[in-house]
Design a protein around this motif. Structure first.
Motif, PDB file in Angstrom:
ATOM      1  N   MET A 159       0.840  -1.187   0.000  1.00 17.32           N
ATOM      2  CA  MET A 159       0.000   0.000   0.000  1.00 17.32           C
ATOM      3  C   MET A 159       0.883   1.249   0.000  1.00 17.32           C
ATOM      4  O   MET A 159       1.877   1.327   0.701  1.00 17.32           O
ATOM      5  N   MET A 160       0.483   2.241  -0.782  1.00 19.81           N
ATOM      6  CA  MET A 160       1.226   3.482  -0.911  1.00 19.81           C
ATOM      7  C   MET A 160       1.078   4.315   0.360  1.00 19.81           C
ATOM      8  O   MET A 160      -0.017   4.472   0.880  1.00 19.81           O
ATOM      9  N   ARG A 161       2.189   4.808   0.879  1.00 18.48           N
ATOM     10  CA  ARG A 161       2.161   5.651   2.078  1.00 18.48           C
ATOM     11  C   ARG A 161       1.564   7.003   1.755  1.00 18.48           C
ATOM     12  O   ARG A 161       1.611   7.467   0.629  1.00 18.48           O
ATOM     13  N   GLU A 162       1.039   7.634   2.793  1.00 15.94           N
ATOM     14  CA  GLU A 162       0.366   8.917   2.621  1.00 15.94           C
ATOM     15  C   GLU A 162       1.085  10.004   3.399  1.00 15.94           C
ATOM     16  O   GLU A 162       1.484   9.817   4.536  1.00 15.94           O
TER      17      GLU A 162
ATOM     18  N   PHE B 245      -8.344  17.250  -1.205  1.00 21.48           N
ATOM     19  CA  PHE B 245      -8.305  15.972  -1.901  1.00 21.48           C
ATOM     20  C   PHE B 245      -6.985  15.289  -1.577  1.00 21.48           C
ATOM     21  O   PHE B 245      -5.957  15.943  -1.418  1.00 21.48           O
ATOM     22  N   ARG B 246      -7.028  13.974  -1.470  1.00 23.46           N
ATOM     23  CA  ARG B 246      -5.829  13.158  -1.207  1.00 23.46           C
ATOM     24  C   ARG B 246      -5.486  12.466  -2.517  1.00 23.46           C
ATOM     25  O   ARG B 246      -6.111  11.493  -2.899  1.00 23.46           O
ATOM     26  N   LEU B 247      -4.480  13.005  -3.201  1.00 24.73           N
ATOM     27  CA  LEU B 247      -4.174  12.581  -4.554  1.00 24.73           C
ATOM     28  C   LEU B 247      -3.023  11.588  -4.591  1.00 24.73           C
ATOM     29  O   LEU B 247      -2.058  11.718  -3.841  1.00 24.73           O
TER      30      LEU B 247
ATOM     31  N   ASN C 131       2.890   5.758  -8.741  1.00 23.03           N
ATOM     32  CA  ASN C 131       4.186   5.472  -8.113  1.00 23.03           C
ATOM     33  C   ASN C 131       4.706   6.585  -7.211  1.00 23.03           C
ATOM     34  O   ASN C 131       5.911   6.729  -7.025  1.00 23.03           O
ATOM     35  N   GLN C 132       3.799   7.365  -6.668  1.00 25.91           N
ATOM     36  CA  GLN C 132       4.184   8.427  -5.735  1.00 25.91           C
ATOM     37  C   GLN C 132       3.328   8.327  -4.478  1.00 25.91           C
ATOM     38  O   GLN C 132       2.276   7.690  -4.479  1.00 25.91           O
ATOM     39  N   ARG C 133       3.786   8.983  -3.429  1.00 29.66           N
ATOM     40  CA  ARG C 133       3.024   9.001  -2.182  1.00 29.66           C
ATOM     41  C   ARG C 133       1.738   9.807  -2.346  1.00 29.66           C
ATOM     42  O   ARG C 133       1.680  10.766  -3.114  1.00 29.66           O
ATOM     43  N   ILE C 134       0.729   9.388  -1.610  1.00 29.90           N
ATOM     44  CA  ILE C 134      -0.534  10.123  -1.572  1.00 29.90           C
ATOM     45  C   ILE C 134      -0.247  11.444  -0.870  1.00 29.90           C
ATOM     46  O   ILE C 134       0.451  11.476   0.141  1.00 29.90           O
ATOM     47  N   ARG C 135      -0.787  12.526  -1.416  1.00 29.19           N
ATOM     48  CA  ARG C 135      -0.549  13.833  -0.814  1.00 29.19           C
ATOM     49  C   ARG C 135      -1.783  14.718  -0.924  1.00 29.19           C
ATOM     50  O   ARG C 135      -2.598  14.540  -1.821  1.00 29.19           O
ATOM     51  N   PRO C 136      -1.909  15.690   0.001  1.00 27.02           N
ATOM     52  CA  PRO C 136      -3.063  16.574  -0.034  1.00 27.02           C
ATOM     53  C   PRO C 136      -2.843  17.779  -0.941  1.00 27.02           C
ATOM     54  O   PRO C 136      -1.781  18.382  -0.953  1.00 27.02           O
ATOM     55  N   LEU C 137      -3.869  18.076  -1.725  1.00 27.14           N
ATOM     56  CA  LEU C 137      -3.953  19.340  -2.450  1.00 27.14           C
ATOM     57  C   LEU C 137      -5.347  19.900  -2.207  1.00 27.14           C
ATOM     58  O   LEU C 137      -6.321  19.148  -2.093  1.00 27.14           O
TER      59      LEU C 137
END
Length: 179
Positions: free
Chosen positions: A1-4, A58-60, A64-70
């Motif tokens: 699972m991708m880290r956030e 939104f949590r984008l 292949n990248q970490r989940i991040r907020p915008l």
């Protein structure tokens, strides 16, 4: 699972841009007036299609990248894209909005705005609309092209079918109307 990447809730909101925490600028008059215009007009258009709102986190997850907020200035999320997500899951959805609207402020760095556009599009956003109150332009960034509208143009975007307006009328909200 991708880290956030999880950032604390605060006002103005925090976003993850170009590998660092970036706090949104507290809006001034131009920004506030244009944001209100987009919320009202896009909100009316969206009534039967989905939801539109300001400052929606939104949590984008770009590939292949970490989940991040915008946190776009205004976002539209269709009922189709929402699927069966619960009200709680839609508070800060882990999906891209269909459309993100960013209204430029004097302190915005070109590299930060370009990065956000790239993250939105890579995460599945259909169009990122960048409103420039200083140049009086509206640019629609989609995966296949960017189209810029000036004050003499009529706005249209494939991601927002039947949502059209004269760009000059939108910028007219910036005019001071004294009695």
């Amino acid at each position: 699972m991708m880290r956030e990447i999880v950032l604390p809730e605060q006002k103005p909101a925090l976003e993850w841009v170009r590998g660092r925490v970036l706090q949104k600028v507290s809006p001034k008059r131009r920004h506030s007036r244009l944001q209100a215009w987009w919320v009202a007009h896009l909100g009316e258009w969206a009534k039967t299609r989905g939801e539109a709102g300001p400052e929606w986190r939104f949590r984008l997850a770009p590939p292949n990248q970490r989940i991040r907020p915008l946190v776009p200035d205004v976002a539209f999320l269709s009922y189709d894209r929402m699927g069966d997500a619960s009200e709680d899951e839609l508070e800060a959805p882990r999906m891209a909005p269909n459309v993100a609207v960013e209204i430029l402020s004097p302190d915005d760095r070109h590299a930060d705005v370009a990065h956000k556009i790239g993250v939105y599009l890579a995460s599945g956003t259909d169009a990122v609309i960048v409103v420039d109150p200083f140049a009086r332009t509206v640019a629609v960034h989609a995966r296949d092209r960017t189209r810029t509208f000036g004050e003499s143009d009529r706005f249209e975007a494939a991601a927002l079918p039947e949502f059209t307006f004269h760009v000059a009328e939108m910028f007219d909200v910036l005019r001071v109307r004294r009695p």
